[in-house]
Design an enzyme around this catalytic site. Structure first.
Site, short mmCIF file in Angstrom:
data_model
loop_
_atom_site.label_atom_id
_atom_site.label_comp_id
_atom_site.label_asym_id
_atom_site.label_seq_id
_atom_site.Cartn_x
_atom_site.Cartn_y
_atom_site.Cartn_z
N ASN A 93 -10.30 3.78 91.67
CA ASN A 93 -11.19 4.00 93.01
C ASN A 93 -12.72 3.89 92.43
OD1 ASN A 93 -9.16 5.01 94.91
ND2 ASN A 93 -9.23 6.85 93.71
N HIS A 114 -6.92 15.23 103.04
CA HIS A 114 -6.67 15.17 101.51
C HIS A 114 -6.01 16.68 101.25
CE1 HIS A 114 -7.43 15.29 97.07
NE2 HIS A 114 -7.10 14.09 97.48
N GLU A 135 -12.08 13.64 106.86
CA GLU A 135 -12.70 12.76 105.67
C GLU A 135 -13.61 11.64 106.36
OE1 GLU A 135 -9.82 11.35 103.13
OE2 GLU A 135 -8.81 13.22 103.15
N SER A 185 -8.48 8.42 102.34
CA SER A 185 -8.13 7.85 101.38
C SER A 185 -6.98 6.85 100.91
CB SER A 185 -7.89 9.10 100.09
OG SER A 185 -6.88 10.02 100.54
N ASP A 231 -15.47 15.66 104.18
CA ASP A 231 -15.11 15.22 102.66
C ASP A 231 -15.46 13.82 102.96
OD1 ASP A 231 -13.97 14.12 100.41
OD2 ASP A 231 -12.17 15.60 100.76
N HIS A 235 -14.62 8.75 99.65
CA HIS A 235 -14.32 7.52 99.50
C HIS A 235 -15.57 6.83 100.30
CE1 HIS A 235 -10.48 7.70 97.60
NE2 HIS A 235 -10.22 8.86 98.42
N LYS A 259 -15.18 8.41 92.35
CA LYS A 259 -14.84 7.21 93.04
C LYS A 259 -16.16 6.29 93.04
CE LYS A 259 -11.17 9.62 94.95
NZ LYS A 259 -11.03 11.15 95.38
C1 LIG Z 1 -9.98 12.22 95.37
C2 LIG Z 1 -10.37 13.01 96.55
C3 LIG Z 1 -10.72 14.42 96.24
C4 LIG Z 1 -10.48 15.08 95.05
O1 LIG Z 1 -11.59 14.61 94.35
P1 LIG Z 1 -11.64 14.77 92.73
O2 LIG Z 1 -13.17 14.84 92.36
O3 LIG Z 1 -11.08 13.65 92.40
O4 LIG Z 1 -10.95 16.25 92.35
C5 LIG Z 1 -10.87 15.16 97.46
N1 LIG Z 1 -10.87 14.36 98.69
C6 LIG Z 1 -10.57 13.33 98.82
C7 LIG Z 1 -10.45 12.59 100.17
C8 LIG Z 1 -10.35 12.52 97.85
O5 LIG Z 1 -9.89 11.14 98.07
#
Ligand SMILES: *Cc1c(COP(=O)(O)O)cnc(C)c1O
Length: 384
Positions: A47, A133, A175, A179, A204, A207, A236
């Site tokens: 990522n 997620h 999101e 993801s 969130d 990405h 990421k």
């Molecule tokens: C990867 C991810 C997370 C977790 O983040 P980390 O910093 O890796 O713990 C949370 N939400 C989404 C949508 C993700 O893809």
């Protein structure tokens, strides 16, 4: 059933369904190549969308941060773990994204859990996109609030869910970029629906941040919205790890009181905050990296149209091929591996049953040649 019998049975079931997850230790896992046992694969599973995990300026910043602060923060931020490096990064993130405050967390998983646990009370309702997620859905499940999941990327479904009577407060969750599918949420509509229902919106953008939108400011900036809670993660596009919650002054003060992952956990190393500050500068000056990534995405999609697997409606670095069957996805991943290409098969429960997929991620660290080798291997695999 004894502990041991329960564990053995769970493992056996996973194995029988082709769902056993395994890890393999690499000598290098991010960047253009994945190196393992002295062999190297073209890496289409990381990522690290802009290649910043290998960026000389970010690496040098981490080294300088370690020389200045040492390598550990020493305590929770509420004790002695909060440094000028943390404070400076929080300020820079808040200024960059146009929020009054930013609070750092050690991971996106922790940030999502902390925010939901701190906010949600009995009688509240959390309405989350059904493909959100695991960290979001799990936190909502564990909270005293009720959880309703709405149809993926469907503002009308969100409106319907928010319009049934609720005695408490409502929190809508989505999101920015999903993801496992790489598609983008209709954020302007979701924000409008949330506002009309007097619900708060939490986005969130794990990405999207760094990669999407003008100057890499992410999905919300691109959509012209400012949700009450924005979570950005640094594992990421930033190429490192950690996360931040962007919010108002009062929400930040509230989280400082009630976010348990903040209070009862050691702060990220200050040197990491210094490196993140350097990565942020790379992102702010990163138009060339983002353009390069866009060209790779176009090259891949143009070349993948004739493949028998469904391409996702994605214009982002995440370009999954939906294979369907678990074993078929594993076989395709193995066929690519034999051709020197590393790309993971993603299976339930990470994705819905029957939608096992090859999750291809493209990055600015790739060369055109890498995309062409991947496409050729996919076309050969399709021919059997
Ligand atoms: C990867 C991810 C997370 C977790 O983040 P980390 O910093 O890796 O713990 C949370 N939400 C989404 C949508 C993700 O893809």
């Amino acid at each position: 059933m004894s502990w041991q019998a329960r564990i053995d049975e769970a493992l056996e079931q996973r194995r029988q369904h082709g769902l056993l997850r395994t890890r393999t230790a690499s000598q290098q896992g991010s960047g253009r190549w994945r190196v393992q046992d002295g062999r190297r694969w073209r890496n289409f599973a990381s990522n690290d969308y802009l290649g910043l995990s290998q960026h000389p300026a970010a690496i040098a910043a981490w080294q300088q941060g370690a020389a200045r602060y040492g390598i550990g923060s020493g305590a929770s931020g509420h004790v002695t773990g909060y440094s000028e490096a943390h404070a400076g990064l929080e300020q820079a993130l808040a200024d960059w994204l146009g929020y009054p405050r930013a609070l750092l967390f050690i991971s996106g998983f922790a940030a999502n859990q902390a925010v939901i646990a701190a906010l949600a009370q009995k009688h509240d309702r959390i309405v989350a996109d059904r493909l959100s997620h695991a960290s979001l859905l799990e936190a909502a499940h564990l909270s005293p609030a009720t959880l309703t999941r709405f149809r993926h990327n469907d503002p009308e479904a969100l409106r319907a869910a928010l319009s049934t009577p609720c005695d408490g407060q409502q929190l809508a969750i989505t999101e920015g970029v999903f993801s496992m599918d790489g598609d983008s949420a209709p954020l302007a509509d979701l924000a409008e629906v949330s506002r009309a229902a007097q619900a708060w919106l939490m986005v969130d953008d794990a990405h999207g941040i760094g990669v999407v939108g003008e100057g890499g400011r992410g999905s919300c900036h691109a959509a012209g919205i400012q949700p009450e809670l924005l979570v950005v993660t640094f594992g990421k596009g930033f190429g490192i790890s950690g996360a931040a919650v962007l919010c108002s002054e009062s929400v930040a003060r509230y989280l400082e009181q009630f976010a348990r992952h903040l209070i009862y956990s050691t702060a990220m190393p200050p040197a990491q905050a210094v490196a993140l500050q350097a990565a942020l500068t790379c992102i702010q000056q990163g138009d060339a990296l983002r353009d390069r990534l866009q060209r790779h995405i176009q090259r891949f999609r143009d070349g993948a149209r004739q493949l028998p697997w469904q391409l996702s409606a994605s214009h982002t670095a995440i370009q999954p091929l939906i294979v369907g069957d678990n074993q078929a996805a594993l076989s395709l991943s193995a066929a690519l591996s034999a051709r020197g290409i590393w790309c993971s098969a993603i299976r339930p429960p990470t994705v819905p049953p029957g939608t096992a997929r090859l999750r291809i991620t493209l990055t600015a660290a790739h060369e055109d040649e890498d995309i062409d080798v991947l496409l050729e291997a996919l076309h050969d695999a399709a021919r059997g």
